[in-house]
Design a protein around this motif. Structure first.
Motif, PDB file in Angstrom:
ATOM      1  N   GLU A  22     -29.960  34.771 -70.819  1.00 52.41           N
ATOM      2  CA  GLU A  22     -29.294  34.260 -69.606  1.00 52.41           C
ATOM      3  C   GLU A  22     -30.158  34.096 -68.605  1.00 52.41           C
ATOM      4  O   GLU A  22     -31.023  34.689 -68.192  1.00 52.41           O
ATOM      5  N   ARG A  23     -30.042  32.927 -67.776  1.00 50.39           N
ATOM      6  CA  ARG A  23     -30.764  32.255 -66.752  1.00 50.39           C
ATOM      7  C   ARG A  23     -31.175  33.125 -65.582  1.00 50.39           C
ATOM      8  O   ARG A  23     -32.366  33.742 -65.139  1.00 50.39           O
ATOM      9  N   GLU A  24     -30.062  34.118 -65.165  1.00 55.20           N
ATOM     10  CA  GLU A  24     -29.958  34.861 -64.337  1.00 55.20           C
ATOM     11  C   GLU A  24     -31.054  36.216 -64.690  1.00 55.20           C
ATOM     12  O   GLU A  24     -31.863  36.590 -63.805  1.00 55.20           O
ATOM     13  N   LYS A  25     -31.026  36.574 -65.943  1.00 55.76           N
ATOM     14  CA  LYS A  25     -31.847  37.877 -66.419  1.00 55.76           C
ATOM     15  C   LYS A  25     -33.091  37.237 -66.310  1.00 55.76           C
ATOM     16  O   LYS A  25     -34.104  38.178 -66.071  1.00 55.76           O
ATOM     17  N   LEU A  26     -33.438  36.043 -66.912  1.00 57.48           N
ATOM     18  CA  LEU A  26     -34.693  35.294 -66.887  1.00 57.48           C
ATOM     19  C   LEU A  26     -35.372  35.379 -65.643  1.00 57.48           C
ATOM     20  O   LEU A  26     -36.518  35.812 -65.437  1.00 57.48           O
ATOM     21  N   GLU A  27     -34.611  34.996 -64.696  1.00 51.53           N
ATOM     22  CA  GLU A  27     -35.331  34.660 -63.414  1.00 51.53           C
ATOM     23  C   GLU A  27     -35.386  36.016 -62.559  1.00 51.53           C
ATOM     24  O   GLU A  27     -36.464  36.067 -61.956  1.00 51.53           O
ATOM     25  N   ALA A  28     -34.827  37.069 -63.063  1.00 54.92           N
ATOM     26  CA  ALA A  28     -34.860  38.545 -62.407  1.00 54.92           C
ATOM     27  C   ALA A  28     -36.340  38.944 -63.197  1.00 54.92           C
ATOM     28  O   ALA A  28     -37.112  39.636 -62.264  1.00 54.92           O
ATOM     29  N   VAL A  29     -36.583  38.753 -64.173  1.00 52.26           N
ATOM     30  CA  VAL A  29     -37.719  39.132 -64.988  1.00 52.26           C
ATOM     31  C   VAL A  29     -39.133  38.232 -64.406  1.00 52.26           C
ATOM     32  O   VAL A  29     -39.872  38.886 -64.023  1.00 52.26           O
ATOM     33  N   LEU A  30     -38.699  36.935 -63.993  1.00 61.01           N
ATOM     34  CA  LEU A  30     -39.829  36.126 -63.568  1.00 61.01           C
ATOM     35  C   LEU A  30     -39.991  36.491 -62.046  1.00 61.01           C
ATOM     36  O   LEU A  30     -41.344  36.799 -61.570  1.00 61.01           O
ATOM     37  N   GLU A  31     -39.133  37.075 -61.164  1.00 63.54           N
ATOM     38  CA  GLU A  31     -39.274  37.426 -59.765  1.00 63.54           C
ATOM     39  C   GLU A  31     -39.939  38.860 -59.791  1.00 63.54           C
ATOM     40  O   GLU A  31     -40.709  38.980 -58.834  1.00 63.54           O
ATOM     41  N   MET A  79     -43.202  42.342 -65.571  1.00 60.87           N
ATOM     42  CA  MET A  79     -42.022  41.480 -66.183  1.00 60.87           C
ATOM     43  C   MET A  79     -41.521  42.340 -67.440  1.00 60.87           C
ATOM     44  O   MET A  79     -40.163  42.128 -67.720  1.00 60.87           O
ATOM     45  N   MET A  80     -42.089  43.091 -68.307  1.00 63.04           N
ATOM     46  CA  MET A  80     -42.076  43.694 -69.241  1.00 63.04           C
ATOM     47  C   MET A  80     -41.016  44.855 -68.919  1.00 63.04           C
ATOM     48  O   MET A  80     -39.848  44.947 -69.705  1.00 63.04           O
ATOM     49  N   ASP A  87     -34.959  46.646 -67.774  1.00 63.09           N
ATOM     50  CA  ASP A  87     -33.933  46.874 -66.742  1.00 63.09           C
ATOM     51  C   ASP A  87     -32.868  45.903 -66.678  1.00 63.09           C
ATOM     52  O   ASP A  87     -31.828  46.261 -66.500  1.00 63.09           O
ATOM     53  N   GLN A  88     -32.961  44.616 -67.252  1.00 58.78           N
ATOM     54  CA  GLN A  88     -32.044  43.711 -67.244  1.00 58.78           C
ATOM     55  C   GLN A  88     -31.459  43.713 -68.752  1.00 58.78           C
ATOM     56  O   GLN A  88     -30.594  42.853 -68.871  1.00 58.78           O
ATOM     57  N   GLY A  89     -31.645  44.762 -69.398  1.00 57.69           N
ATOM     58  CA  GLY A  89     -30.926  44.921 -70.603  1.00 57.69           C
ATOM     59  C   GLY A  89     -31.783  44.173 -71.880  1.00 57.69           C
ATOM     60  O   GLY A  89     -31.090  43.939 -72.928  1.00 57.69           O
ATOM     61  N   LEU A  90     -32.719  43.667 -71.451  1.00 58.44           N
ATOM     62  CA  LEU A  90     -33.278  42.714 -72.550  1.00 58.44           C
ATOM     63  C   LEU A  90     -34.426  43.356 -73.384  1.00 58.44           C
ATOM     64  O   LEU A  90     -34.900  44.507 -72.848  1.00 58.44           O
ATOM     65  N   ASN A  91     -35.128  42.933 -74.293  1.00 59.65           N
ATOM     66  CA  ASN A  91     -36.064  43.496 -75.229  1.00 59.65           C
ATOM     67  C   ASN A  91     -37.400  42.725 -75.015  1.00 59.65           C
ATOM     68  O   ASN A  91     -37.157  41.372 -74.783  1.00 59.65           O
ATOM     69  N   SER A  92     -38.459  42.977 -75.208  1.00 57.47           N
ATOM     70  CA  SER A  92     -39.661  42.408 -75.032  1.00 57.47           C
ATOM     71  C   SER A  92     -40.577  42.992 -76.191  1.00 57.47           C
ATOM     72  O   SER A  92     -40.843  44.003 -76.493  1.00 57.47           O
TER      73      SER A  92
END
Length: 170
Positions: free
Chosen positions: A22-31, A104-105, A110-115
Motif C-alpha cells: 500500500e502507498r501509505e506503507k511504502l511512504e512510511a518506509v521511504l520517510e 527502511m528495512m 514495523d509496517q507489517g511488511l517483509n524485506s
C-alpha cells in the motif's frame, strides 16, 4: 511495534505473495530512510522505487533475487556529495546509504511488511540498466512486500553468537 520486537521479527524474506504494498506503507518506509542520519547531514542518498513491470524486468535481468516481490527499492548515493574522512582513504557514501537502507528495512517490518537486503548484483550493470546518473553509485536493493504464506526465515537465521564473542570492553 516496539523496537525490540521489530529487530527480533525482521528476517530476509525469500518468497513474496502477490499482494501489492500500500502507498501509505511504502511512504512510511521511504520517510524512515529520509530521516536517517548522514555524515555532515549531506543526505547524499537517492532512492529508486521499482514498481513498473519494465523496471522490475530490468532488475530481474541483473539478479535472481527479487523472490516475487512487487516492489524493489534501490539505494544509491551521490559520489560527488560525500564527506571525505581525514586521511583521504574513506568517505561517507557507503555507510550513509547503509544507514538509510537499514532504517527502511526496519521500518518495513514495523509496517507489517517483509524485506530482503539484496547485494547479489553488479551495481554498475544495474545502474546502467536503470539509466541512473553517472555520479550515483548503487549500494544495494531492498525487496519489499508481503511474505508468501509458506515463507519462513532461513534455517540459520536464529543462530546468533553470544555477546561475549562479538563485543570487547576496553
Amino acid at each position: 511495534m516496539e523496537f525490540g520486537k521489530v529487530v527480533r521479527k525482521r528476517y530476509a524474506c525469500k518468497k513474496y505473495s502477490s499482494k501489492k504494498v500500500e502507498r501509505e506503507k511504502l511512504e512510511a518506509v521511504l520517510e524512515a530512510g529520509r530521516l536517517a542520519p548522514t555524515a555532515k547531514n549531506l543526505q547524499e542518498q537517492h532512492i529508486y522505487v521499482l514498481e513498473s513491470q519494465e523496471a522490475l524486468d530490468k532488475f530481474d535481468i541483473e539478479t535472481p533475487c527479487r523472490y516475487g516481490a512487487k516492489t524493489v527499492i534501490v539505494v544509491a548515493f551521490d559520489k560527488d556529495n560525500v564527506y571525505r574522512y581525514p586521511g583521504g582513504q574513506r568517505d561517507s557514501g557507503i555507510e550513509d546509504a547503509s544507514i538509510v537502507a537499514t532504517h527502511m528495512m526496519l521500518a518495513a517490518t514495523d509496517q507489517g511488511l517483509n524485506s530482503c537486503w539484496i547485494n547479489f548484483l553488479d551495481p554498475d550493470k544495474l545502474a546502467k540498466a536503470l539509466e541512473l546518473p553517472e555520479n550515483e553509485e548503487i549500494l544495494m536493493a531492498l525487496d519489499l512486500g508481503y511474505a508468501a504464506e509458506d515463507a519462513e526465515p532461513l534455517a540459520n537465521h536464529f543462530s546468533r553468537k553470544e555477546l561475549s564473542e562479538t563485543v570487547s570492553y576496553l
